[in-house]
Enzyme design. Structure first.
Site, PDB file in Angstrom:
ATOM      1  N   CYS A 183       5.598  26.103 -23.391  1.00 16.04           N
ATOM      2  CA  CYS A 183       6.854  26.837 -23.148  1.00 16.04           C
ATOM      3  C   CYS A 183       7.023  27.214 -21.683  1.00 16.04           C
ATOM      4  O   CYS A 183       7.922  27.994 -21.346  1.00 16.04           O
ATOM      5  CB  CYS A 183       6.926  28.082 -24.034  1.00 16.04           C
ATOM      6  SG  CYS A 183       5.841  29.421 -23.513  1.00 16.04           S
ATOM      7  N   GLY A 184       6.188  26.669 -20.797  1.00 10.24           N
ATOM      8  CA  GLY A 184       6.423  26.841 -19.372  1.00 10.24           C
ATOM      9  C   GLY A 184       5.732  28.021 -18.725  1.00 10.24           C
ATOM     10  O   GLY A 184       6.154  28.466 -17.651  1.00 10.24           O
ATOM     11  N   LYS A 185       4.644  28.531 -19.315  1.00 12.05           N
ATOM     12  CA  LYS A 185       3.960  29.685 -18.733  1.00 12.05           C
ATOM     13  C   LYS A 185       3.398  29.374 -17.346  1.00 12.05           C
ATOM     14  O   LYS A 185       3.604  30.127 -16.398  1.00 12.05           O
ATOM     15  CB  LYS A 185       2.839  30.153 -19.658  1.00 12.05           C
ATOM     16  CG  LYS A 185       3.304  30.651 -21.017  1.00 12.05           C
ATOM     17  CD  LYS A 185       2.146  31.086 -21.882  1.00 12.05           C
ATOM     18  CE  LYS A 185       1.152  29.972 -22.148  1.00 12.05           C
ATOM     19  NZ  LYS A 185       1.759  28.792 -22.819  1.00 12.05           N
ATOM     20  N   SER A 186       2.666  28.273 -17.239  1.00 12.07           N
ATOM     21  CA  SER A 186       2.065  27.925 -15.954  1.00 12.07           C
ATOM     22  C   SER A 186       3.128  27.567 -14.926  1.00 12.07           C
ATOM     23  O   SER A 186       2.971  27.852 -13.730  1.00 12.07           O
ATOM     24  CB  SER A 186       1.082  26.761 -16.128  1.00 12.07           C
ATOM     25  OG  SER A 186       0.039  27.117 -17.017  1.00 12.07           O
TER      26      SER A 186
ATOM     27  N   GLU B  17      -3.816  31.387 -18.200  1.00 17.05           N
ATOM     28  CA  GLU B  17      -4.723  31.232 -19.353  1.00 17.05           C
ATOM     29  C   GLU B  17      -5.449  32.549 -19.637  1.00 17.05           C
ATOM     30  O   GLU B  17      -6.648  32.576 -19.955  1.00 17.05           O
ATOM     31  CB  GLU B  17      -5.733  30.099 -19.116  1.00 17.05           C
ATOM     32  CG  GLU B  17      -5.117  28.772 -18.731  1.00 17.05           C
ATOM     33  CD  GLU B  17      -4.279  28.123 -19.835  1.00 17.05           C
ATOM     34  OE1 GLU B  17      -4.230  28.686 -20.947  1.00 17.05           O
ATOM     35  OE2 GLU B  17      -3.680  27.064 -19.574  1.00 17.05           O
ATOM     36  N   ALA B  18      -4.695  33.646 -19.554  1.00 19.69           N
ATOM     37  CA  ALA B  18      -5.286  34.983 -19.685  1.00 19.69           C
ATOM     38  C   ALA B  18      -5.854  35.235 -21.068  1.00 19.69           C
ATOM     39  O   ALA B  18      -6.688  36.134 -21.241  1.00 19.69           O
ATOM     40  CB  ALA B  18      -4.246  36.047 -19.337  1.00 19.69           C
TER      41      ALA B  18
ATOM     42  N   MET C  23       2.145  27.384 -26.680  1.00 22.06           N
ATOM     43  CA  MET C  23       1.865  26.287 -25.764  1.00 22.06           C
ATOM     44  C   MET C  23       3.164  25.538 -25.487  1.00 22.06           C
ATOM     45  O   MET C  23       4.090  25.536 -26.301  1.00 22.06           O
ATOM     46  CB  MET C  23       0.839  25.326 -26.372  1.00 22.06           C
ATOM     47  CG  MET C  23      -0.522  25.942 -26.629  1.00 22.06           C
ATOM     48  SD  MET C  23      -1.711  24.742 -27.307  1.00 22.06           S
ATOM     49  CE  MET C  23      -1.977  23.698 -25.883  1.00 22.06           C
TER      50      MET C  23
END
Length: 216
Positions: A13-16, A87-88, A11
């Site tokens: 770390c900039g995924k979205s 959010e896979a 969480m």
């Protein structure tokens, strides 16, 4: 060749943010995305980043067949050049299989974003299936940091600032929730094992069921 790519990390770390950046860059080249998400912090049918960016998305409910949805969109004359899934980790394994089918049968790139393990360090079923099927698994290069400054590797759930390791696998929360609520915090392995959150570190306390770890 089209690919199924899994971008993973902890969480915060900039995924979205990366997902939205890919959409922005490809939209500038005239490419049209179809975006799925599940249980986003901004609410149903949204893809949001903690930087404040938000876009519309299709909520991937447990009964939604992702492959059929894309086929139906194309059959209605819609333009779909690639698929984004945020959010896979919350998807069912069979929905991950549907993503692979989108790549193989429809020749579309699918970019999936999610965390790998839950607050108990157990693989999410969706993430496990992605690791099994993805053409590539990419670890996000933006490192989230533990409160101590070390690289964060674990997602911890907190209740009232105290770390917990039991409960339902999926409880939607955020790293910015007030301490009295259910929230999440990223920790390095050392402090995850010791269950030392930023709040307990400030207070100089450990979770009541944890013994101090003494040097060997």
């Amino acid at each position: 060749m089209p690919e199924l790519v899994f971008f993973s990390g902890t969480m915060d770390c900039g995924k979205s943010t990366l997902a939205l950046q890919i959409v922005h860059n490809r939209s500038a080249r005239g490419l049209q995305s179809l975006i799925f998400t599940k249980d986003d912090r901004a609410g149903e049918g949204k893809l949001s980043s903690r930087l404040g960016l938000v876009t519309e998305a299709v909520e991937a409910t447990p009964t939604l067949d992702l492959y059929s949805f894309v086929v139906e969109s194309l059959s209605r004359g819609g333009k779909v050049d690639y698929v984004i899934v945020d959010e896979a980790q919350f998807l069912a394994p069979e929905q991950i299989d549907q993503l692979a089918r989108i790549v193989d049968d429809l020749d579309l790139d699918v970019f999936a974003f999610g965390i790998t393990t839950d607050f108990r360090t157990k693989l999410f079923p969706g993430s496990q299936r992605l690791i099994e099927l993805a053409d590539r698994v990419e670890t996000l290069q933006v490192e989230a940091l533990c409160w101590c400054g070390a690289r964060a590797t674990h997602n911890a759930r907190t209740v009232g600032g105290v770390m917990v390791v039991e409960g339902e696998q999926v409880v939607v929360g955020d790293v910015n929730r007030p301490a009295e609520e259910i929230g999440y915090e990223v920790l390095c392995r050392r402090h995850y094992r010791r269950r030392t959150t930023s709040a307990s570190a400030r207070a100089g306390t450990l979770s009541p069921d944890v013994l101090p770890v003494t040097p060997a």
